[in-house]
Design a protein around this motif. Structure first.
Motif, PDB file in Angstrom:
ATOM      1  N   TYR A  31       1.067  -0.902   0.428  1.00 14.99           N
ATOM      2  CA  TYR A  31      -0.337  -0.109   0.165  1.00 14.99           C
ATOM      3  C   TYR A  31       1.062   1.137   0.207  1.00 14.99           C
ATOM      4  CZ  TYR A  31      -4.434  -2.291   0.565  1.00 14.99           C
ATOM      5  OH  TYR A  31      -5.558  -3.524   0.560  1.00 14.99           O
ATOM      6  N   SER A  32       2.204   1.778   0.776  1.00 13.93           N
ATOM      7  CA  SER A  32       2.750   2.541   1.138  1.00 13.93           C
ATOM      8  C   SER A  32       2.963   2.033  -0.386  1.00 13.93           C
ATOM      9  CB  SER A  32       4.351   1.592   2.122  1.00 13.93           C
ATOM     10  OG  SER A  32       3.497   2.290   3.274  1.00 13.93           O
ATOM     11  N   HIS A  33       3.867   1.703  -1.262  1.00 11.30           N
ATOM     12  CA  HIS A  33       3.949   1.982  -2.166  1.00 11.30           C
ATOM     13  C   HIS A  33       2.764   2.417  -3.701  1.00 11.30           C
ATOM     14  CE1 HIS A  33       5.567   0.472  -7.208  1.00 11.30           C
ATOM     15  NE2 HIS A  33       7.033   0.558  -6.391  1.00 11.30           N
ATOM     16  N   GLY A  81      -3.146 -10.342  -0.678  1.00  7.58           N
ATOM     17  CA  GLY A  81      -3.669 -11.928  -0.292  1.00  7.58           C
ATOM     18  C   GLY A  81      -4.371 -12.288  -1.316  1.00  7.58           C
ATOM     19  N   ALA A  82      -5.618 -11.661  -1.218  1.00  7.55           N
ATOM     20  CA  ALA A  82      -6.424 -12.015  -2.337  1.00  7.55           C
ATOM     21  C   ALA A  82      -5.998 -11.939  -3.603  1.00  7.55           C
ATOM     22  CB  ALA A  82      -7.415 -11.118  -2.100  1.00  7.55           C
ATOM     23  N   LEU A  83      -4.893 -11.363  -4.327  1.00  6.48           N
ATOM     24  CA  LEU A  83      -4.386 -10.781  -5.362  1.00  6.48           C
ATOM     25  C   LEU A  83      -3.441 -11.888  -5.798  1.00  6.48           C
ATOM     26  CD1 LEU A  83      -3.159  -7.566  -6.100  1.00  6.48           C
ATOM     27  CD2 LEU A  83      -4.440  -8.263  -7.317  1.00  6.48           C
ATOM     28  N   GLY A  84      -2.772 -12.525  -5.105  1.00  5.91           N
ATOM     29  CA  GLY A  84      -2.163 -13.635  -4.682  1.00  5.91           C
ATOM     30  C   GLY A  84      -2.612 -14.743  -5.531  1.00  5.91           C
ATOM     31  N   VAL A  95      -2.313  -1.947  -9.923  1.00  6.35           N
ATOM     32  CA  VAL A  95      -1.892  -2.305  -9.061  1.00  6.35           C
ATOM     33  C   VAL A  95      -0.689  -3.606  -8.832  1.00  6.35           C
ATOM     34  CG1 VAL A  95      -3.423  -3.845  -7.804  1.00  6.35           C
ATOM     35  CG2 VAL A  95      -4.463  -1.917  -7.405  1.00  6.35           C
ATOM     36  N   GLY A  96      -1.660  -3.622 -10.238  1.00  7.17           N
ATOM     37  CA  GLY A  96       0.185  -4.607 -10.923  1.00  7.17           C
ATOM     38  C   GLY A  96       1.586  -4.113 -10.747  1.00  7.17           C
ATOM     39  N   ALA A  97       1.373  -3.006 -11.024  1.00  7.90           N
ATOM     40  CA  ALA A  97       2.879  -2.595 -10.628  1.00  7.90           C
ATOM     41  C   ALA A  97       3.703  -3.021  -9.115  1.00  7.90           C
ATOM     42  CB  ALA A  97       3.181  -1.600 -11.051  1.00  7.90           C
ATOM     43  N   SER A  98       2.411  -2.460  -8.145  1.00 12.44           N
ATOM     44  CA  SER A  98       2.988  -2.393  -7.010  1.00 12.44           C
ATOM     45  C   SER A  98       2.972  -3.795  -6.824  1.00 12.44           C
ATOM     46  CB  SER A  98       1.660  -1.654  -6.191  1.00 12.44           C
ATOM     47  OG  SER A  98       1.870  -0.687  -6.205  1.00 12.44           O
ATOM     48  N   LEU A  99       2.548  -5.128  -7.220  1.00 11.52           N
ATOM     49  CA  LEU A  99       2.287  -5.829  -6.779  1.00 11.52           C
ATOM     50  C   LEU A  99       3.334  -6.466  -6.678  1.00 11.52           C
ATOM     51  CD1 LEU A  99       1.048  -8.335  -5.782  1.00 11.52           C
ATOM     52  CD2 LEU A  99       0.379  -8.240  -8.115  1.00 11.52           C
ATOM     53  N   LEU A 100       3.848  -6.064  -8.194  1.00  8.70           N
ATOM     54  CA  LEU A 100       5.172  -6.875  -8.496  1.00  8.70           C
ATOM     55  C   LEU A 100       6.289  -6.181  -8.312  1.00  8.70           C
ATOM     56  CD1 LEU A 100       4.598  -7.246 -12.350  1.00  8.70           C
ATOM     57  CD2 LEU A 100       4.306  -8.972 -10.642  1.00  8.70           C
ATOM     58  N   ALA A 101       6.299  -4.949  -7.377  1.00  6.46           N
ATOM     59  CA  ALA A 101       7.269  -3.775  -6.419  1.00  6.46           C
ATOM     60  C   ALA A 101       7.690  -4.869  -5.863  1.00  6.46           C
ATOM     61  CB  ALA A 101       7.053  -2.507  -6.595  1.00  6.46           C
ATOM     62  N   THR A 102       6.557  -5.364  -4.601  1.00  6.98           N
ATOM     63  CA  THR A 102       6.579  -6.302  -3.151  1.00  6.98           C
ATOM     64  C   THR A 102       6.917  -7.359  -3.399  1.00  6.98           C
ATOM     65  OG1 THR A 102       4.318  -4.956  -2.826  1.00  6.98           O
ATOM     66  CG2 THR A 102       4.951  -6.659  -1.653  1.00  6.98           C
ATOM     67  N   LEU A 103       6.541  -8.094  -4.320  1.00  7.22           N
ATOM     68  CA  LEU A 103       6.932  -9.556  -4.900  1.00  7.22           C
ATOM     69  C   LEU A 103       8.761  -9.432  -5.226  1.00  7.22           C
ATOM     70  CD1 LEU A 103       4.686 -11.032  -6.812  1.00  7.22           C
ATOM     71  CD2 LEU A 103       5.100 -11.516  -4.278  1.00  7.22           C
ATOM     72  N   LYS A 104       9.086  -8.163  -5.875  1.00  2.00           N
ATOM     73  CA  LYS A 104      10.198  -8.395  -5.694  1.00  2.00           C
ATOM     74  C   LYS A 104      11.173  -7.958  -4.963  1.00  2.00           C
ATOM     75  CE  LYS A 104      13.670  -5.534  -8.922  1.00  2.00           C
ATOM     76  NZ  LYS A 104      13.965  -4.383 -10.030  1.00  2.00           N
ATOM     77  N   LEU A 115      10.586 -15.408 -13.416  1.00  2.00           N
ATOM     78  CA  LEU A 115       9.460 -15.335 -12.590  1.00  2.00           C
ATOM     79  C   LEU A 115       8.473 -14.004 -12.488  1.00  2.00           C
ATOM     80  CD1 LEU A 115       8.307 -17.096 -10.409  1.00  2.00           C
ATOM     81  CD2 LEU A 115       9.686 -15.052  -7.945  1.00  2.00           C
ATOM     82  N   ALA A 116       9.625 -12.725 -12.468  1.00  2.00           N
ATOM     83  CA  ALA A 116       8.767 -11.314 -12.808  1.00  2.00           C
ATOM     84  C   ALA A 116       7.553 -11.792 -13.973  1.00  2.00           C
ATOM     85  CB  ALA A 116       9.776 -10.456 -13.429  1.00  2.00           C
ATOM     86  N   ALA A 117       8.269 -12.042 -15.005  1.00  2.00           N
ATOM     87  CA  ALA A 117       7.154 -12.414 -16.847  1.00  2.00           C
ATOM     88  C   ALA A 117       6.113 -12.770 -16.517  1.00  2.00           C
ATOM     89  CB  ALA A 117       8.105 -12.665 -17.556  1.00  2.00           C
ATOM     90  N   ASP A 118       6.116 -14.357 -15.625  1.00  2.00           N
ATOM     91  CA  ASP A 118       5.227 -15.363 -15.058  1.00  2.00           C
ATOM     92  C   ASP A 118       4.432 -14.224 -14.508  1.00  2.00           C
ATOM     93  OD1 ASP A 118       5.918 -17.023 -16.479  1.00  2.00           O
ATOM     94  OD2 ASP A 118       6.841 -18.407 -14.791  1.00  2.00           O
ATOM     95  N   TRP A 119       4.588 -13.978 -13.650  1.00  2.00           N
ATOM     96  CA  TRP A 119       3.771 -12.497 -12.512  1.00  2.00           C
ATOM     97  C   TRP A 119       3.339 -11.454 -13.213  1.00  2.00           C
ATOM     98  CZ3 TRP A 119       1.172 -13.267  -7.973  1.00  2.00           C
ATOM     99  CH2 TRP A 119       1.734 -14.403  -6.848  1.00  2.00           C
ATOM    100  N   ALA A 120       3.462 -10.949 -14.084  1.00  2.00           N
ATOM    101  CA  ALA A 120       3.238  -9.922 -14.797  1.00  2.00           C
ATOM    102  C   ALA A 120       2.265 -10.596 -15.807  1.00  2.00           C
ATOM    103  CB  ALA A 120       4.983  -9.909 -15.389  1.00  2.00           C
TER     104      ALA A 120
END
Length: 383
Positions: free
Chosen positions: A6-8, A33-36, A72-81, A92-97
């Motif tokens: 959420y900060s991101h 959690g739901a996104l994941g 939201v997608g960009a922040s999700l990927l940034a969080t995972l990274k 992995l980044a390409a798979d999630w994206a």
């Protein structure tokens, strides 16, 4: 992890902050959690496509547009990274994206198609409020325009004094000619939305409704002829009562109906809030009603846990089971019914938790608690 996410999101897109509840305390864990969980089920996308399309339509009530999905997608990927560190690879980044992109595309396309034929939300006028005891209210509302739904679905509800706190409720009626909808609401301790509805909602007020969602407790044409065993805890009765109303209307017009046995569980007799109506309905040749009370040893009827009473009824063979109630009640009932011989796929259920603030989560509903399935609701569904 949710705090980072959420900060991101809010630092990179401050304009999105106003779309979320003022207090993020109960919101924080949900979207991440739901996104994941939703993205993790992308390899079964054909199975879950209809559900994801419903989510896309439903999320129109937040005035979500395609650009928001990108944020939201960009922040999700940034969080995972951030949290995966060296384990975060280009592959992995390409798979999630790719997975997130597919889910988002399905949701956006469904939302765009829906926008051509229906509003982002419905305004509904409160036409009746009946308080049943200290903690349950039955309310009648009239949406404008008409809101089409089928028994077993849920709609998100927002009341004026609790903006952006949407909460899922199931219509307790079959669709009516006048378009009105009945909701059953039980006060959740500390729940801002349920306490407002039960204690202070008044006739003449206007609430907002989201698009109908959910497939777990709906019945298709082939299933409508099957004999049913229904097990409800508290106001989990609502979607099951909608089916009863539909079956009774069919029976009155055709003289035919499946056999249905409803077990309604409550802690105390006073919480059997539809007892009179259900006792009257039990005069029908197709319907049997068994109320069950767990916490009053003086109660003259069936006592104990409603799941135990249903499983010990001797009526499980060949029936389709519909179960709705708190997570604990549902888990116990589902395991008892399956142990009693109902096929795994013939036990259909929906849980609702006791948290009360929704929302921007890819919410609720599942047939099966396996982690590969869609996410469970974590807001105060029905209850």
């Amino acid at each position: 992890m949710p705090l980072f996410f959420y900060s991101h999101l809010f630092l990179s897109h401050p304009e999105l902050r106003s779309m979320f509840p003022v207090s993020m305390a109960t919101q924080r864990d949900r979207l991440v959690g739901a996104l994941g969980r939703v993205v993790s089920s992308v390899d079964q996308v054909d199975e879950v496509a209809e559900f994801i399309q419903q989510l896309g339509r439903d999320h129109r009530r937040f005035e979500v547009i395609a650009e928001h999905y990108n944020a939201v997608g960009a922040s999700l990927l940034a969080t995972l990274k951030h949290f995966l560190g060296e384990r975060w690879t280009d592959e992995l980044a390409a798979d999630w994206a790719g997975a997130y992109g597919l889910i988002a595309t399905v949701m956006v396309e469904a939302a765009d198609a829906s926008a051509r034929t229906s509003p982002a939300w419905w305004t509904a006028h409160v036409t009746a409020v009946e308080r049943r005891g200290l903690d349950i209210a039955v309310i009648q509302v009239r949406p404008d325009p008409d809101l089409s739904f089928v028994p077993g679905q849920s709609v998100a509800v927002e009341v004026p004094s609790r903006p952006r706190l949407w909460r899922y409720l199931s219509p307790a009626n079959s669709p009516r000619s006048d378009g009105s909808i009945e909701f059953h609401v039980q006060l959740v301790p500390g729940g801002q939305v349920s306490s407002t509805i039960v204690r202070s909602l008044e006739v003449g007020e206007t609430i907002r409704l989201g698009a109908p969602v959910g497939q777990e407790l709906t019945l298709d044409e082939s299933e409508r002829e099957r004999d049913l065993i229904m097990v409800a805890g508290g106001t989990g009765l609502a979607p099951l009562r909608a089916h009863l109303e539909r079956i009774d209307l069919d029976w009155q017009s055709t003289g035919e109906a499946p056999r249905v046995h409803l077990f309604h569980g409550a802690r105390l007799p006073a919480s059997l809030y539809e007892n009179r109506l259900l006792q009257n309905l039990a005069g029908r040749p197709w319907f049997t009603y068994t109320p069950v009370v767990s916490d009053d040893p003086t109660y003259p009827g069936r006592k104990g846990l409603v799941g135990d009473v249903a499983a010990d009824s001797g009526e499980l063979q060949g029936r389709l089971a519909l179960v709705c109630g708190s997570p604990e009640m549902v888990r116990h009932t589902v395991s008892r019914l399956r142990a009693g011989g109902i096929a795994h796929s013939d036990v259909r259920f929906e849980q609702f938790a006791t948290l009360d603030e929704d929302s921007h989560d890819m919410h609720h509903h599942t047939h099966d608690p396996q982690p590969s399935r869609l996410p469970q609701s974590e807001e105060g569904d029905h209850a």
